[in-house]
Scaffold this active site. Structure first.
Site, short mmCIF file in Angstrom:
data_model
loop_
_atom_site.label_atom_id
_atom_site.label_comp_id
_atom_site.label_asym_id
_atom_site.label_seq_id
_atom_site.Cartn_x
_atom_site.Cartn_y
_atom_site.Cartn_z
N THR A 48 0.60 -1.18 0.17
CA THR A 48 0.07 -0.02 0.14
C THR A 48 0.89 1.25 0.06
O THR A 48 0.47 2.33 -0.68
CB THR A 48 -1.06 -0.02 1.30
OG1 THR A 48 -1.71 -1.21 1.30
CG2 THR A 48 -1.85 1.21 1.18
N TYR A 111 -13.23 -3.61 -1.48
CA TYR A 111 -14.44 -2.76 -2.02
C TYR A 111 -15.54 -3.71 -2.31
O TYR A 111 -16.65 -3.38 -1.76
CB TYR A 111 -13.95 -2.44 -3.48
CG TYR A 111 -15.01 -1.44 -4.10
CD1 TYR A 111 -15.54 -0.30 -3.60
CD2 TYR A 111 -15.80 -1.94 -5.15
CE1 TYR A 111 -16.70 0.25 -4.14
CE2 TYR A 111 -17.02 -1.25 -5.90
CZ TYR A 111 -17.29 -0.29 -5.27
OH TYR A 111 -18.27 0.59 -5.81
N TYR A 137 -2.59 -10.69 4.03
CA TYR A 137 -2.58 -9.25 4.78
C TYR A 137 -4.11 -8.75 5.07
O TYR A 137 -4.94 -8.40 3.92
CB TYR A 137 -1.87 -8.36 3.72
CG TYR A 137 -1.76 -6.99 3.94
CD1 TYR A 137 -2.10 -6.34 5.34
CD2 TYR A 137 -1.63 -5.87 2.98
CE1 TYR A 137 -1.82 -4.94 5.49
CE2 TYR A 137 -1.62 -4.51 3.45
CZ TYR A 137 -1.51 -4.11 4.71
OH TYR A 137 -1.53 -2.76 5.04
N ARG A 142 -8.70 -0.52 5.33
CA ARG A 142 -8.52 -0.04 3.68
C ARG A 142 -9.53 -0.86 3.07
O ARG A 142 -9.96 -0.17 2.02
CB ARG A 142 -7.12 -0.07 3.27
CG ARG A 142 -6.28 0.93 3.92
CD ARG A 142 -5.01 0.67 3.19
NE ARG A 142 -3.79 1.79 3.57
CZ ARG A 142 -3.70 3.09 2.98
NH1 ARG A 142 -4.54 3.29 2.10
NH2 ARG A 142 -3.14 3.97 3.46
N LYS A 167 0.03 -10.80 7.86
CA LYS A 167 0.40 -9.15 8.37
C LYS A 167 -1.17 -8.92 8.82
O LYS A 167 -1.83 -8.50 8.22
CB LYS A 167 0.81 -8.30 7.22
CG LYS A 167 0.94 -6.87 7.52
CD LYS A 167 1.23 -6.11 6.45
CE LYS A 167 1.35 -4.49 6.76
NZ LYS A 167 1.78 -3.63 5.74
N ILE A 209 5.58 -5.49 9.48
CA ILE A 209 5.89 -4.86 8.13
C ILE A 209 5.35 -3.33 8.18
O ILE A 209 4.17 -3.08 8.56
CB ILE A 209 5.21 -5.65 7.10
CG1 ILE A 209 5.74 -7.00 6.96
CG2 ILE A 209 5.10 -4.90 5.66
CD1 ILE A 209 4.85 -7.76 5.90
#
Length: 294
Positions: A48, A111, A137, A142, A167, A209
């Site tokens: 990202t 989304y 992840y 997000r 993650k 990370i």
């Protein structure tokens, strides 16, 4: 791969851009040397923080190949390949020259808000069509969807040796606790929240990370590795010295904050691709003051 290579500090690298919005490869050279020279354990390319959503397919391939050649085996490299169309993720994987890439970081679909069954089937399909180890992840802030501990653990147990780590950026310590308690012995749990890294390692997490690692690699690497060694007293001192910078890096969004910090260090231009924009002058000045303290 030896999953121990993914312990410690992994840095989600920014993508430097020049004033004409093209990838700034000389600045990328400087950033890579800065990170490796200051003790990071591995690099994450096209996450990202790299503004990957604004990179063309050809830029992604060129950038990944460039980093592999520049790093030349000095540290492991993790490549971000994810999306909200499972078939397209597999296609993207097939098109990449993955020589020199040690693992894949793949985000939960964003989304379209899949169910837990959909998330499971998404990663199952990817695992069945790739040869590299996968770090899944989870970043609901997000993506709009949280991958539960139950789903993470199901993937970890069913695809041991293929899905090797998570993650976890939900910010939910209870959720992370269930993953840590019930994970397979060779499955890594990595923080995705710089400000929570120390308490998460105290619970048993294997590292982070990081965004902060771009601009404060030496101090953050030392903090992470002291914590992994069980020296929480000294790690806490470093953590507390970094919390204001961590806060500032995210106050106007990522990677605007960390690009401002890297600009203050003289490593990159303060340029982002739209729809992202540089942080305000007042935030930049605060970030610069914190960087100067380092």
């Amino acid at each position: 791969m030896d999953t121990a290579k993914l312990r410690g500090l992994g840095v989600a690298m920014v993508t430097p851009f020049s004033s004409n919005y093209q990838i700034d490869y000389p600045a990328l050279d400087k950033l890579i040397e800065f990170l490796i020279g200051n003790g990071v354990n591995y690099l994450v390319v096209q996450g990202t923080t790299a503004e990957t959503a604004t990179l063309s397919d050809s830029e992604k391939r060129q950038l990944a190949n460039y980093v592999v050649k520049k790093v030349n085996g000095r540290v492991p490299i993790v490549l971000g390949i994810g999306g909200n169309d499972t078939h397209k993720v597999i296609e993207a994987y097939a098109k990449f020259d993955l020589t020199g890439i040690d693992a894949i970081l793949s985000v939960t679909p964003y989304y379209n808000k899949p169910t837990q069954k959909g998330i499971y089937l998404h990663f199952k399909t990817i695992a069945q069509n790739t040869h590299l180890p996968i770090i899944v992840y989870n970043v609901p802030g997000r993506t709009g969807v949280n991958m539960t501990a139950e789903t993470t653990l199901k993937l970890a147990h069913e695809f041991q040796g293929k899905i090797v780590a998570v993650k976890e950026a939900s910010g939910n310590l209870t959720q992370m606790g269930y993953i840590l308690r019930d994970r397979p012995s060779n499955f890594l749990v990595l923080s995705g929240d710089d400000g929570l890294t120390l308490p998460q390692i105290s619970m048993g997490a294997d590292g982070v990370i990081s965004v902060l690692g771009n601009c404060a690699p030496a101090k953050f690497s030392r903090m992470v590795n002291l914590a992994l060694q069980g020296n929480f007293t000294d790690a806490a001192k470093l953590h507390l010295g970094l919390i204001e910078l961590i806060d500032l890096l995210f106050v106007e969004g990522n990677p605007g904050g960390v690009k401002a910090a890297l600009n203050a260090l003289g490593l990159i231009e303060n340029v982002l691709r739209l729809p992202l924009a540089p942080v305000s002058d007042s935030t930049y000045d605060k970030i610069k003051k914190e960087i100067e303290k380092l």
